[in-house]
Design a protein around this motif. Structure first.
Motif, mmCIF file in Angstrom:
data_model
loop_
_atom_site.group_PDB
_atom_site.id
_atom_site.type_symbol
_atom_site.label_atom_id
_atom_site.label_comp_id
_atom_site.label_asym_id
_atom_site.label_seq_id
_atom_site.Cartn_x
_atom_site.Cartn_y
_atom_site.Cartn_z
ATOM 1 N N PHE A 128 0.044 -10.824 -3.685
ATOM 2 C CA PHE A 128 0.097 -9.535 -2.986
ATOM 3 C C PHE A 128 1.366 -9.414 -2.151
ATOM 4 C CE2 PHE A 128 -0.964 -6.903 0.743
ATOM 5 C CZ PHE A 128 -1.244 -5.700 0.107
ATOM 6 N N LEU A 129 1.690 -10.441 -1.384
ATOM 7 C CA LEU A 129 2.858 -10.378 -0.510
ATOM 8 C C LEU A 129 4.167 -10.319 -1.292
ATOM 9 C CD1 LEU A 129 1.848 -12.835 2.344
ATOM 10 C CD2 LEU A 129 1.940 -10.347 2.417
ATOM 11 N N VAL A 130 4.261 -11.084 -2.356
ATOM 12 C CA VAL A 130 5.476 -11.050 -3.175
ATOM 13 C C VAL A 130 5.623 -9.684 -3.839
ATOM 14 C CG1 VAL A 130 6.630 -12.068 -5.178
ATOM 15 C CG2 VAL A 130 5.498 -13.539 -3.525
ATOM 16 N N SER A 131 4.517 -9.124 -4.310
ATOM 17 C CA SER A 131 4.558 -7.783 -4.910
ATOM 18 C C SER A 131 4.978 -6.739 -3.878
ATOM 19 C CB SER A 131 3.204 -7.418 -5.495
ATOM 20 O OG SER A 131 2.872 -8.259 -6.558
ATOM 21 N N CYS A 132 4.463 -6.869 -2.661
ATOM 22 C CA CYS A 132 4.867 -5.948 -1.588
ATOM 23 C C CYS A 132 6.366 -6.010 -1.363
ATOM 24 C CB CYS A 132 4.155 -6.292 -0.282
ATOM 25 S SG CYS A 132 2.403 -5.983 -0.260
ATOM 26 N N PHE A 133 6.911 -7.224 -1.280
ATOM 27 C CA PHE A 133 8.336 -7.403 -1.021
ATOM 28 C C PHE A 133 9.190 -6.836 -2.151
ATOM 29 C CE2 PHE A 133 12.198 -9.965 -1.478
ATOM 30 C CZ PHE A 133 12.819 -9.652 -0.274
ATOM 31 N N ILE A 162 -0.960 -5.271 -8.546
ATOM 32 C CA ILE A 162 -0.939 -3.809 -8.555
ATOM 33 C C ILE A 162 -1.017 -3.258 -7.137
ATOM 34 C CG2 ILE A 162 -2.239 -1.750 -9.234
ATOM 35 C CD1 ILE A 162 -2.933 -3.215 -11.840
ATOM 36 N N GLY A 163 -1.903 -3.812 -6.318
ATOM 37 C CA GLY A 163 -2.033 -3.347 -4.940
ATOM 38 C C GLY A 163 -0.763 -3.551 -4.136
ATOM 39 N N GLY A 164 -0.146 -4.714 -4.293
ATOM 40 C CA GLY A 164 1.107 -4.979 -3.595
ATOM 41 C C GLY A 164 2.230 -4.076 -4.065
ATOM 42 N N GLY A 165 2.255 -3.796 -5.355
ATOM 43 C CA GLY A 165 3.283 -2.902 -5.885
ATOM 44 C C GLY A 165 3.154 -1.492 -5.346
ATOM 45 N N VAL A 202 -5.526 -4.554 6.009
ATOM 46 C CA VAL A 202 -6.929 -4.764 5.624
ATOM 47 C C VAL A 202 -6.996 -5.386 4.228
ATOM 48 C CG1 VAL A 202 -9.089 -3.578 5.064
ATOM 49 C CG2 VAL A 202 -7.807 -2.947 7.114
ATOM 50 N N THR A 203 -6.161 -4.928 3.343
ATOM 51 C CA THR A 203 -6.136 -5.462 1.984
ATOM 52 C C THR A 203 -5.728 -6.930 1.980
ATOM 53 O OG1 THR A 203 -5.574 -3.280 1.130
ATOM 54 C CG2 THR A 203 -5.134 -5.153 -0.315
ATOM 55 N N LEU A 204 -4.729 -7.277 2.767
ATOM 56 C CA LEU A 204 -4.290 -8.666 2.847
ATOM 57 C C LEU A 204 -5.414 -9.566 3.352
ATOM 58 C CD1 LEU A 204 -2.044 -10.762 2.614
ATOM 59 C CD2 LEU A 204 -1.377 -10.163 4.946
ATOM 60 N N ILE A 205 -6.119 -9.118 4.359
ATOM 61 C CA ILE A 205 -7.251 -9.893 4.885
ATOM 62 C C ILE A 205 -8.332 -10.064 3.814
ATOM 63 C CG2 ILE A 205 -9.146 -9.843 6.559
ATOM 64 C CD1 ILE A 205 -7.093 -8.519 8.510
ATOM 65 N N MET A 206 -8.612 -9.000 3.078
ATOM 66 C CA MET A 206 -9.632 -9.092 2.027
ATOM 67 C C MET A 206 -9.210 -10.050 0.910
ATOM 68 S SD MET A 206 -12.138 -7.370 3.103
ATOM 69 C CE MET A 206 -13.142 -7.418 1.653
ATOM 70 N N TYR A 207 -7.925 -10.024 0.523
ATOM 71 C CA TYR A 207 -7.449 -10.959 -0.500
ATOM 72 C C TYR A 207 -7.532 -12.399 -0.008
ATOM 73 C CZ TYR A 207 -5.782 -7.369 -3.699
ATOM 74 O OH TYR A 207 -5.709 -6.332 -4.578
ATOM 75 N N LEU A 208 -7.249 -12.622 1.269
ATOM 76 C CA LEU A 208 -7.379 -13.977 1.824
ATOM 77 C C LEU A 208 -8.831 -14.450 1.786
ATOM 78 C CD1 LEU A 208 -4.934 -13.805 4.856
ATOM 79 C CD2 LEU A 208 -4.671 -15.158 2.766
ATOM 80 N N ILE A 209 -9.747 -13.560 2.171
ATOM 81 C CA ILE A 209 -11.170 -13.921 2.135
ATOM 82 C C ILE A 209 -11.616 -14.205 0.710
ATOM 83 C CG2 ILE A 209 -13.505 -13.013 2.509
ATOM 84 C CD1 ILE A 209 -12.333 -11.518 4.975
#
Length: 101
Positions: A2-7, A45-48, A89-96
């Protein structure tokens, strides 16, 4: 993922380009690590989409500010709090979900 896609999406201003790059990396990575590939695809997809939405050089951001006849920087500044809240919120959910799977 997610984080790499965001970047990548924030840096390039394209979500579809990020999908092409990250899905081809995320699926084999998830399979080799024994995790759910569907979760990896969703994170890519979410990060993108998140990175594209926050990027000031994104075509959709530029067109939205032009279509509404507003200043481009003002448009970016008004959409950032909403996108950052959803992204956090999405990042927290992916971590969980990552720890549960």
């Amino acid at each position: 993922v997610f984080l790499v896609s965001c970047f990548i999406a924030f840096s390039t201003g394209t979500s579809w380009g990020t999908f092409a790059i990250m899905i081809s990396i995320a699926v084999p990575m998830a399979q080799s690590m024994g995790t759910d590939p569907h979760l990896a695809i969703a994170a890519a997809i979410g990060g993108g989409v998140f990175g594209d939405h926050c990027s000031p050089i994104s075509d959709t951001t530029i067109i939205s500010s032009m279509a509404s006849a507003s200043d481009h920087v003002d448009h970016v500044n008004t959409q950032l709090p909403y996108a950052l809240t959803a992204g956090g919120v999405t990042l927290i959910m992916y971590l969980i979900l990552g720890f549960l799977m």
